[in-house]
Design a protein around this motif. Structure first.
Motif, PDB file in Angstrom:
ATOM      1  N   TYR A 150      73.404  39.388-102.512  1.00  0.00           N
ATOM      2  CA  TYR A 150      72.245  38.456-102.351  1.00  0.00           C
ATOM      3  C   TYR A 150      72.459  37.757-101.222  1.00  0.00           C
ATOM      4  O   TYR A 150      73.715  37.055-100.941  1.00  0.00           O
ATOM      5  N   PRO A 151      71.744  37.117-100.451  1.00  0.00           N
ATOM      6  CA  PRO A 151      71.700  36.275 -99.321  1.00  0.00           C
ATOM      7  C   PRO A 151      72.304  34.941 -99.712  1.00  0.00           C
ATOM      8  O   PRO A 151      71.605  34.395-100.785  1.00  0.00           O
ATOM      9  N   VAL A 152      72.985  34.208 -99.143  1.00  0.00           N
ATOM     10  CA  VAL A 152      73.389  32.760 -99.678  1.00  0.00           C
ATOM     11  C   VAL A 152      72.941  31.497 -98.733  1.00  0.00           C
ATOM     12  O   VAL A 152      73.165  31.969 -97.830  1.00  0.00           O
ATOM     13  N   GLN A 153      72.165  30.963 -99.291  1.00  0.00           N
ATOM     14  CA  GLN A 153      71.879  29.772 -98.568  1.00  0.00           C
ATOM     15  C   GLN A 153      72.813  28.869 -97.734  1.00  0.00           C
ATOM     16  O   GLN A 153      74.004  28.542 -98.160  1.00  0.00           O
ATOM     17  N   ASN A 154      72.495  28.372 -96.564  1.00  0.00           N
ATOM     18  CA  ASN A 154      73.267  27.567 -95.888  1.00  0.00           C
ATOM     19  C   ASN A 154      74.652  27.885 -95.592  1.00  0.00           C
ATOM     20  O   ASN A 154      75.610  27.122 -95.539  1.00  0.00           O
ATOM     21  N   SER A 155      74.840  29.288 -95.419  1.00  0.00           N
ATOM     22  CA  SER A 155      76.230  29.627 -95.313  1.00  0.00           C
ATOM     23  C   SER A 155      76.575  29.997 -93.927  1.00  0.00           C
ATOM     24  O   SER A 155      75.419  30.367 -92.866  1.00  0.00           O
ATOM     25  N   THR A 156      77.833  30.065 -93.523  1.00  0.00           N
ATOM     26  CA  THR A 156      78.431  30.338 -92.136  1.00  0.00           C
ATOM     27  C   THR A 156      78.636  31.836 -92.363  1.00  0.00           C
ATOM     28  O   THR A 156      78.466  32.338 -93.305  1.00  0.00           O
ATOM     29  N   SER A 157      78.831  32.489 -90.925  1.00  0.00           N
ATOM     30  CA  SER A 157      79.192  33.975 -90.952  1.00  0.00           C
ATOM     31  C   SER A 157      80.371  34.245 -92.019  1.00  0.00           C
ATOM     32  O   SER A 157      80.409  35.164 -92.677  1.00  0.00           O
ATOM     33  N   VAL A 158      81.381  33.243 -91.814  1.00  0.00           N
ATOM     34  CA  VAL A 158      82.888  33.579 -92.858  1.00  0.00           C
ATOM     35  C   VAL A 158      82.150  33.663 -94.100  1.00  0.00           C
ATOM     36  O   VAL A 158      82.522  34.284 -95.112  1.00  0.00           O
ATOM     37  N   GLN A 159      81.375  32.855 -94.465  1.00  0.00           N
ATOM     38  CA  GLN A 159      80.945  32.484 -96.077  1.00  0.00           C
ATOM     39  C   GLN A 159      80.247  34.032 -96.223  1.00  0.00           C
ATOM     40  O   GLN A 159      80.105  34.245 -97.354  1.00  0.00           O
ATOM     41  N   PHE A 160      79.145  34.304 -95.460  1.00  0.00           N
ATOM     42  CA  PHE A 160      78.484  35.623 -95.820  1.00  0.00           C
ATOM     43  C   PHE A 160      79.528  36.608 -96.120  1.00  0.00           C
ATOM     44  O   PHE A 160      79.352  37.406 -97.050  1.00  0.00           O
ATOM     45  N   ALA A 161      80.304  36.717 -95.197  1.00  0.00           N
ATOM     46  CA  ALA A 161      81.350  37.830 -95.254  1.00  0.00           C
ATOM     47  C   ALA A 161      82.297  37.728 -96.865  1.00  0.00           C
ATOM     48  O   ALA A 161      82.441  38.586 -97.458  1.00  0.00           O
ATOM     49  N   GLN A 162      82.683  36.486 -96.968  1.00  0.00           N
ATOM     50  CA  GLN A 162      83.171  35.985 -98.377  1.00  0.00           C
ATOM     51  C   GLN A 162      82.295  36.412 -99.488  1.00  0.00           C
ATOM     52  O   GLN A 162      82.789  37.005-100.571  1.00  0.00           O
ATOM     53  N   SER A 163      81.064  36.277 -99.375  1.00  0.00           N
ATOM     54  CA  SER A 163      79.947  36.728-100.532  1.00  0.00           C
ATOM     55  C   SER A 163      79.963  38.075-100.742  1.00  0.00           C
ATOM     56  O   SER A 163      79.928  38.613-101.883  1.00  0.00           O
ATOM     57  N   VAL A 164      80.020  38.737 -99.681  1.00  0.00           N
ATOM     58  CA  VAL A 164      80.092  40.202 -99.623  1.00  0.00           C
ATOM     59  C   VAL A 164      81.248  40.573-100.780  1.00  0.00           C
ATOM     60  O   VAL A 164      80.989  41.562-101.479  1.00  0.00           O
TER      61      VAL A 164
END
Length: 596
Positions: free
Chosen positions: A441-455
């Motif tokens: 799921y997309p995470v609000q207010n995230s950097t690219s690093v945080q998107f990668a971490q979320s995956v």
């Protein structure tokens, strides 16, 4: 830790032996006894591994004059604080069990507020007899499993897949899950290895309405990035210390898996400051010096004064333990570390009943090298733009981002096999996008690093690392706890700016390393990350020496796999990850048939 299981029928009066069958599949999860609640068309049960309030902690627990019934697999670490709150509200307790607060907490606050308050690892069951609803929920990051099956006449749930299989009969193998497994060596999202059986996702709850005999699922937790967090070594140490205080609560001995790496060493040193008795620590060594970090685990153990236990894993261990490991896996996981993790758990169980482990640190602090390429990206660049564009298209909610051109998950996690492999193993005309089934799921207010971490948090962590720890430890009646997965610690670490995760030289977990400097020498902290690297090529070669390739892999052939192409994979010495995952899948398929 326990195992939970249950059977709901719309019209049929159920026989208790169905519950016996389900609970008997999880005796290793709960060897100390069982608990049950039974009505004509409702069977609810559990197997117990006694950890807290040994004498009085038997489930189920009740509230509201028996109108609320609660079961749990897991632990609620902040139960003393919640118990105090509930006592002040007038609730009376018959035990000091963490599970009892679920019954009273639900009656006092309702399911949503109760879940918001919990710090723990859990799969919970709460039956509200007044509303005729049964609430199920899984912890935020997926430490404890929850499987279920539903048709219009029945609903079954369990801590493993085999319990449901035993009652309903042989499920067919889910071919999409096989494709998923081939690509990543684990199975992500709601799907399971079996058609018709599903997983409840981490951070989700399921509400079953007995009147309508139907259910709905809601997400009660979503990881978000907070810009109001305090970023400092002291704040991190405080959060980790608070997490450890809860995770050291037990009425049985507690130990630490101490690999000698940064993550487990910080857990060990902070836990040693809290514990009122000397810690017991456990490490695994290998006969190949390139794979062995035991010198560092022994240094840490000496520093904190723990009673240290060191074990060895070698080629003979591989040959002997692979069949044993397969038996405790209700779904295949092709992670090479399953074998030493099982043996470490097996030997640790001779000394303790609970262990602390370092799962989650790499994902939340930015410890993987492939995160480096995303540093400095903003929501208008690279991965974030791709993900946002992907999710704004009219596709199913749980479709993922997978980069097939670079053979990676959206995080940068390297796939075990490529789409080229998948097509050649099965059918060259398979559509490319049918295998995108990862929970994301997309995470609000995230950097690219945080998107990668979320995956990674939702795929690699939830469906490999935490499954591995749970199955390997529960397979020997040991409870594994993860201090880094406290909600407070996760949200603090995840919210860190990139420059406190990854340094200018590309090294990850920067703030965690800065905390480590308070306790360890810099050359200990900043040495090259090793991870669980094993001499797998030699072990696989020895395993296959006495086996005819086509006869041995008959189970993979039976699910439609092209053994001629698979043999080319085994001739390529650079394909060890895929080779091992195929060994595991083949062994798992053979064992599954035996189990039924």
């Amino acid at each position: 830790m326990c195992g939970i299981a249950g059977y709901l029928s719309k019209t049929e009066k159920l026989q208790e032996d169905a519950l016996d069958t389900m609970l008997n599949t999880m005796i290793l999860r709960g060897p100390d006894g069982d608990g049950r609640y039974i009505e004509d068309n409702i069977l609810l049960g559990m197997r117990r591994l006694s950890i807290i309030d040994i004498e009085h902690g038997w489930q189920p627990f009740y509230a509201n004059n028996g109108q609320v019934v609660a079961f749990q697999n897991g632990e609620i670490y902040n139960y003393p604080q919640l118990q105090k709150e509930l006592i002040q509200l007038g609730h009376n307790f018959v035990s000091n069990s963490d599970t009892e607060i679920l019954a009273h907490g639900y009656f006092a606050w309702g399911i949503e507020k109760l879940l918001e308050k919990l710090d723990g690892m859990f799969a919970i069951v709460i039956y509200d007899k007044v509303s005729q609803k049964i609430h199920f929920a899984r912890d935020r990051f997926g430490e404890k499993p929850f499987y279920y099956f539903y048709d219009e006449q029945k609903f079954l749930y369990s801590s493993n897949t085999f319990a449901i299989n035993k009652v309903l009969g042989d499920f067919s193998i889910n071919q999409e899950a096989i494709y998923d497994y081939v690509l990543t060596h684990f199975i992500s999202g709601e799907k399971t290895i079996f058609n018709g059986m599903k997983k409840l996702l981490p951070g989700h709850r399921l509400e079953f309405n007995l009147k309508d005999f139907d259910y709905k699922i809601n997400q009660y937790y979503q990881l978000t990035s907070s810009k109001t967090q305090k970023y400092s070594v002291d704040a991190l140490e405080t959060a980790l210390t608070d997490s450890l205080k809860g995770r050291l609560l037990a009425d049985v001995p507690v130990g630490v898996f101490l690999s000698g790496g940064l993550d487990s060493s910080i857990i060990a040193v902070l836990a040693s400051k809290i514990s009122t008795v000397p810690l017991e620590t456990f490490s695994m060594g290998f006969d190949d010096a390139k794979c062995d970090e035991s010198v560092y685990s022994k240094l840490v153990a000496k520093q904190i004064g723990s009673q240290h236990h060191h074990f060895y894993f070698d080629s003979s261990s591989f040959q002997r333990l692979l069949p044993e490991v397969i038996k405790v896996m209700d779904e295949p996981i092709g992670d090479q570390a399953i074998l030493p993790t099982f043996w470490l758990s097996h030997e640790s169980r001779k000394h303790v009943k609970v262990v602390l482990s370092g799962e989650g640190a790499d994902e939340i602090f930015g410890g993987y090298g492939y995160y480096n390429k995303y540093v400095g990206d903003t929501p208008n660049n690279s991965i974030v733009t791709k993900l946002v564009n992907y999710f704004t298209k009219p596709k199913p909610l749980l479709q993922p981002y997978v980069d097939y051109q670079s053979n990676e998950l959206g995080s940068g996690f390297p796939l075990v096999a490529s789409m080229h492999d998948l097509h050649n193993l099965f059918n060259p005309t398979l559509p490319r996008l049918d295998y995108q089934q990862y929970c994301y799921y997309p995470v609000q207010n995230s950097t690219s690093v945080q998107f990668a971490q979320s995956v990674d948090i939702q795929t690699w962590l939830a469906n490999d690392l935490l499954v591995k720890l749970d199955r390997m430890s529960s397979g020997v009646s040991l409870e594994g706890r993860c201090p880094y997965l406290s909600r407070t610690v996760v949200e603090l670490a995840y919210s860190l700016p990139d420059n406190l995760k990854i340094d200018k030289n590309g090294g990850g977990k920067l703030l965690l390393k800065q905390l480590g400097e308070k306790y360890f020498a810099k050359d200990f902290i900043y040495r090259k990350k090793q991870g669980f690297v094993l001499p797998m090529e030699q072990w696989i070669e020895e395993w296959m020496q006495s086996r005819n390739f086509n006869e041995y892999f008959i189970h993979l052939n039976n699910i439609g796999m092209n053994l001629n192409y698979l043999q080319t994979v085994f001739l390529d010495k650079g394909r060890v990850r895929m080779q091992f995952s195929m060994l595991v899948l083949n062994e798992w398929l053979a064992n599954y048939k035996k189990c039924l």
